[in-house]
Design an enzyme around this catalytic site. Structure first.
Site, mmCIF file in Angstrom:
data_model
loop_
_atom_site.group_PDB
_atom_site.id
_atom_site.type_symbol
_atom_site.label_atom_id
_atom_site.label_comp_id
_atom_site.label_asym_id
_atom_site.label_seq_id
_atom_site.Cartn_x
_atom_site.Cartn_y
_atom_site.Cartn_z
ATOM 1 N N HIS A 1 73.708 80.358 17.691
ATOM 2 C CA HIS A 1 73.846 81.151 16.457
ATOM 3 C C HIS A 1 74.651 80.369 15.425
ATOM 4 O O HIS A 1 75.771 80.716 15.080
ATOM 5 C CB HIS A 1 74.508 82.503 16.749
ATOM 6 C CG HIS A 1 74.728 83.311 15.499
ATOM 7 N ND1 HIS A 1 73.689 83.798 14.736
ATOM 8 C CD2 HIS A 1 75.860 83.664 14.844
ATOM 9 C CE1 HIS A 1 74.180 84.436 13.679
ATOM 10 N NE2 HIS A 1 75.497 84.360 13.708
ATOM 11 N N ASN B 1 89.800 82.996 15.936
ATOM 12 C CA ASN B 1 89.049 84.039 16.640
ATOM 13 C C ASN B 1 89.138 83.891 18.156
ATOM 14 O O ASN B 1 89.047 84.884 18.887
ATOM 15 C CB ASN B 1 87.597 84.068 16.148
ATOM 16 C CG ASN B 1 87.499 84.703 14.764
ATOM 17 O OD1 ASN B 1 88.466 85.309 14.287
ATOM 18 N ND2 ASN B 1 86.361 84.568 14.114
ATOM 19 N N ASP C 1 69.608 86.970 14.045
ATOM 20 C CA ASP C 1 68.642 85.917 13.707
ATOM 21 C C ASP C 1 67.202 86.427 13.881
ATOM 22 O O ASP C 1 66.320 86.099 13.088
ATOM 23 C CB ASP C 1 68.894 84.682 14.585
ATOM 24 C CG ASP C 1 70.316 84.186 14.432
ATOM 25 O OD1 ASP C 1 70.796 84.110 13.285
ATOM 26 O OD2 ASP C 1 70.975 83.899 15.451
ATOM 27 N N ILE D 1 80.378 89.789 19.260
ATOM 28 C CA ILE D 1 79.816 89.533 17.930
ATOM 29 C C ILE D 1 80.599 88.424 17.223
ATOM 30 O O ILE D 1 80.040 87.609 16.490
ATOM 31 C CB ILE D 1 79.866 90.843 17.093
ATOM 32 C CG1 ILE D 1 78.958 91.899 17.716
ATOM 33 C CG2 ILE D 1 79.461 90.566 15.639
ATOM 34 C CD1 ILE D 1 79.043 93.274 17.065
ATOM 35 N N ASP E 1 91.363 99.038 16.686
ATOM 36 C CA ASP E 1 91.574 97.959 15.711
ATOM 37 C C ASP E 1 93.079 97.800 15.507
ATOM 38 O O ASP E 1 93.837 98.773 15.621
ATOM 39 C CB ASP E 1 90.905 98.299 14.363
ATOM 40 C CG ASP E 1 90.629 97.060 13.510
ATOM 41 O OD1 ASP E 1 89.454 96.731 13.308
ATOM 42 O OD2 ASP E 1 91.612 96.413 13.061
ATOM 43 N N GLY F 1 87.768 96.142 17.132
ATOM 44 C CA GLY F 1 87.599 95.587 15.789
ATOM 45 C C GLY F 1 86.811 96.582 14.947
ATOM 46 O O GLY F 1 86.129 96.221 13.985
ATOM 47 N N ILE G 1 81.870 95.037 9.990
ATOM 48 C CA ILE G 1 80.831 95.313 10.995
ATOM 49 C C ILE G 1 81.230 96.542 11.807
ATOM 50 O O ILE G 1 80.416 97.446 12.038
ATOM 51 C CB ILE G 1 80.649 94.108 11.948
ATOM 52 C CG1 ILE G 1 80.157 92.886 11.180
ATOM 53 C CG2 ILE G 1 79.700 94.455 13.082
ATOM 54 C CD1 ILE G 1 80.217 91.586 11.967
ATOM 55 N N ARG H 1 81.057 78.273 10.852
ATOM 56 C CA ARG H 1 81.512 79.243 11.864
ATOM 57 C C ARG H 1 82.534 78.589 12.790
ATOM 58 O O ARG H 1 83.481 79.238 13.237
ATOM 59 C CB ARG H 1 80.314 79.773 12.662
ATOM 60 C CG ARG H 1 79.367 80.627 11.816
ATOM 61 C CD ARG H 1 78.197 81.088 12.686
ATOM 62 N NE ARG H 1 77.188 81.841 11.936
ATOM 63 C CZ ARG H 1 76.231 81.291 11.198
ATOM 64 N NH1 ARG H 1 76.157 79.975 11.064
ATOM 65 N NH2 ARG H 1 75.333 82.056 10.586
ATOM 66 N N MET I 1 74.331 92.914 10.364
ATOM 67 C CA MET I 1 74.845 92.650 11.721
ATOM 68 C C MET I 1 75.065 93.957 12.466
ATOM 69 O O MET I 1 74.770 94.070 13.657
ATOM 70 C CB MET I 1 76.164 91.864 11.635
ATOM 71 C CG MET I 1 76.725 91.500 12.998
ATOM 72 S SD MET I 1 75.571 90.470 13.949
ATOM 73 C CE MET I 1 75.452 91.366 15.486
#
Ligand code: NAD
Ligand code: LMR
Length: 379
Positions: A212, A117, A184, A142, A50, A16, A21, A110, A281
């Site tokens: 998270h 995802n 966080d 991630i 990717d 990715g 990110i 999320r 991130m």
């Protein structure tokens, strides 16, 4: 296609790598791992993958012009070569970082990203199982929702391992796959530093446990620590910092907690439909990736960090602790805790923080456990 380093003794795959990110993280690895290479007297090869060919080709080519000892290659579907690009990227990798996935837009949680995802992570996990040695590869996730995708990743890796190694994979994989909750802790550190008006040199650390997402994120401001280094001498200001936290008062502290829990929403709102946090991130992920690179190259012997993991995976190592953890989490299998990890994988976890929580933090922890237990993905 650029050639891979033959000198590198550590290969890190970023899956990715063409995204927000992924590109920033790849830049940080290319530049910040320079000192790791020097400390280990070793090369590091960062392999980017990717499905967006132009994005990863552009980033990979661009990064390959930077003069550090970290070698970068890029891999994407759609080329003319006979090789499977995911296989080429993953082969011999000992550390795999996954920022592949769709980010939130305003109004989404999320968990709304789970279906799409989970499909991406499942595909990539099958590739990792096919091309990496699961008994020696660490995988850092991630993609959101981390709270449930770590389990998807662990389960798919175990299920995809070849029949002969299935029993070993069931033992090893849960001790080598971690979800990143480091952002966080980065936010908690930044916001507390600002709230107390600390000097720029001061390094403030705040343990953050739980999960998270929203109320599953539990920052433990009462256990913050502080240190700065001047003329090579460390100066600890933890007592002063904790006095400062106590002096903030309940309302200001609750606001700080809320800001950490919903810091992601702040960025999603500011980006106004174009994505979620990428730069912060990438910074957080680079810190963790670097620690694992140092571990794998023998620059350090262990990592002590707070990561989202299958804490059930270590009961065979730390039988005594498992009862204490069970009591604390009501039997959660996946949760973010301060962990000790060696090159053999997850070894133990720390529960001292639980005995030192303030009543307000205990209440936050109970809410977190209730929410994580209620998650359909924990069942
Ligand atoms: P992005 O859309 O900018 O990048 C995602 C990249 O993944 C894209 O380049 C896309 O082509 C790639 N991709 C999609 N499917 C793929 C596949 N099958 N194989 C390889 N690559 C694939 O998104 P982003 O802003 O970089 O965010 C990525 C993920 O990270 C999101 O799910 C986001 O919610 C999450 N995130 C997590 C944290 C955390 O604290 N853990 C923080 C921020 C963002
Ligand atoms: C964050 O905390 O910034 C990430 O999890 C991205 C998001 O969706 O908020």
């Amino acid at each position: 296609m650029p050639h891979a380093t033959e000198m590198a003794s550590l290969k890190i795959a970023v899956l990715g790598a063409g995204g927000g990110i992924g590109q920033s993280l790849s830049l940080l690895l290319k530049t910040e791992l320079r000192s790791t290479c020097l400390a280990a007297e070793s090369g590091i090869h960062v392999a980017l993958y990717d499905v967006n060919r132009d994005a990863v080709a552009g980033a990979g080519t661009d990064l390959s012009h930077i003069n550090t000892p970290v070698t970068v290659t890029w891999h994407a579907p759609g080329g003319s070569g006979a090789d499977d690009p995911l296989a080429t990227c993953l082969r011999d990798a000992q550390l795999v970082v996954i920022p592949a996935g769709v980010p939130r837009k305003p109004g989404m949680t999320r968990d709304d990203l789970y279906a799409i995802n989970a499909r991406i992570v499942t595909t990539l996990a099958a590739g990792i199982a096919a091309h990496c040695d699961l008994s020696r590869t660490f995988v850092l996730l991630i993609s959101n929702p981390v709270n449930s995708l770590v389990r998807v990743l662990v389960d798919t890796l175990v299920a995809s391992s070849s029949a002969g190694s299935a029993a070993a994979a069931a033992q090893e994989v849960p001790r080598r796959v971690f979800g990143l909750t480091q952002l966080d802790a980065v936010r908690a550190s930044t916001f507390l530093h600002e709230a107390l008006g600390r000097h720029a040199r001061d390094v403030v650390r705040v343990p953050v446990v739980g999960g998270h997402s929203g109320h599953t994120i539990v920052p433990l401001f009462s256990q913050a620590t502080g240190q700065y280094v001047s003329a090579n001498t460390p100066h600890v200001f933890t007592d002063e910092l904790r006095d400062g936290v106590a002096a903030l008062g309940a309302e200001a502290l609750a606001q700080l907690v809320h800001r950490v829990q919903f810091g992601g929403d702040e960025v999603v709102k500011a980006k106004n439909g174009t994505g979620s946090a990428t730069l912060s991130m990438a910074f957080a992920a680079a810190q963790v990736t670097r620690a694992f690179a140092e571990l794998l190259l023998g620059v350090r012997s262990e990592i002590r960090d707070t990561l989202y993991a299958n804490v059930g995976g270590i009961t065979r190592v730390a039988g005594d602790q498992s009862q204490e953890l069970h009591k604390l989490t009501g039997g959660l299998r996946y949760v973010s805790l301060p962990l000790t990890i060696t090159s053999d994988g997850l070894q133990s976890y720390d529960t001292k923080w639980a005995r030192s929580m303030t009543p307000a933090e205990q209440e936050l922890w109970s809410g977190c456990v209730e929410e994580l237990q209620g998650s359909v993905h924990e069942k």
